[in-house]
Scaffold this active site. Sequence first.
Site, short mmCIF file in Angstrom:
data_model
loop_
_atom_site.label_atom_id
_atom_site.label_comp_id
_atom_site.label_asym_id
_atom_site.label_seq_id
_atom_site.Cartn_x
_atom_site.Cartn_y
_atom_site.Cartn_z
N CYS A 25 37.00 19.41 -25.14
CA CYS A 25 36.55 20.67 -24.54
C CYS A 25 37.72 21.65 -24.46
O CYS A 25 38.85 21.26 -24.18
CB CYS A 25 35.97 20.42 -23.16
SG CYS A 25 34.49 19.38 -23.20
N HIS A 69 30.13 15.36 -17.78
CA HIS A 69 31.34 15.52 -16.98
C HIS A 69 32.11 14.20 -16.96
O HIS A 69 31.54 13.13 -17.17
CB HIS A 69 30.98 15.95 -15.56
CG HIS A 69 30.46 17.34 -15.49
ND1 HIS A 69 30.13 17.96 -14.31
CD2 HIS A 69 30.21 18.26 -16.46
CE1 HIS A 69 29.72 19.19 -14.55
NE2 HIS A 69 29.74 19.39 -15.86
N GLU A 71 33.46 12.37 -14.56
CA GLU A 71 33.05 11.35 -13.60
C GLU A 71 31.72 10.71 -14.00
O GLU A 71 31.52 9.51 -13.80
CB GLU A 71 33.01 11.90 -12.17
CG GLU A 71 32.05 13.04 -11.94
CD GLU A 71 32.62 14.42 -12.21
OE1 GLU A 71 32.36 15.32 -11.39
OE2 GLU A 71 33.31 14.62 -13.22
N CYS A 97 31.03 18.50 -9.26
CA CYS A 97 29.93 19.45 -9.06
C CYS A 97 28.85 18.77 -8.22
O CYS A 97 28.91 17.56 -7.95
CB CYS A 97 29.37 19.90 -10.41
SG CYS A 97 28.43 18.62 -11.28
N TYR A 118 36.91 22.56 -7.70
CA TYR A 118 35.92 23.25 -8.53
C TYR A 118 35.47 24.51 -7.81
O TYR A 118 35.50 24.58 -6.57
CB TYR A 118 34.74 22.29 -8.77
CG TYR A 118 33.64 22.81 -9.67
CD1 TYR A 118 33.91 23.18 -10.99
CD2 TYR A 118 32.34 22.92 -9.21
CE1 TYR A 118 32.90 23.64 -11.81
CE2 TYR A 118 31.33 23.38 -10.04
CZ TYR A 118 31.61 23.74 -11.33
OH TYR A 118 30.61 24.21 -12.15
#
Length: 143
Positions: A25, A69, A71, A97, A118
């Site tokens: 990413c 993500h 996690e 999140c 975040y």
Amino acid sequence: MSKKQKKYDMAYMKMALEWAKLSFCERKQVGALIVKKRMIISDGFNGSPTGFDNKCEDDDGNTKWHVLHAEANAILKVASSAQSSKGATLYITLSPCKECSKLIHQSQITRVVYHKAYKDSAGLDFLKKAGVELTYLKNLNEE
């Protein structure tokens, strides 16, 4: 927190930061480790699901909807193994999140250590309400 625990927390977070570098990413590279009884039982970084191309962003620079993500990847890895994350600690380079916070709670992880916050704190708020211990490990150079 004991001095010894802080030393371990810093070491595992440094490892999670290295793991984040494996992500393809471009906008954000996030790494995660799940540790239980001082043993790493899973790891993950943000990226596309197995079998998909490694490009995380569309032509406009937005993250593609299917990108997992870090996690979530680490939790899914544990789920497909003989390990259990019950009572484990999640080390994550970016706080979770709200969607991932539900996965963390349901996987019975009892402690989350994160390095950066975040933009939306709803995930942390949920975890706090669920009784998950939260540790913000901002400075990795402290002794």
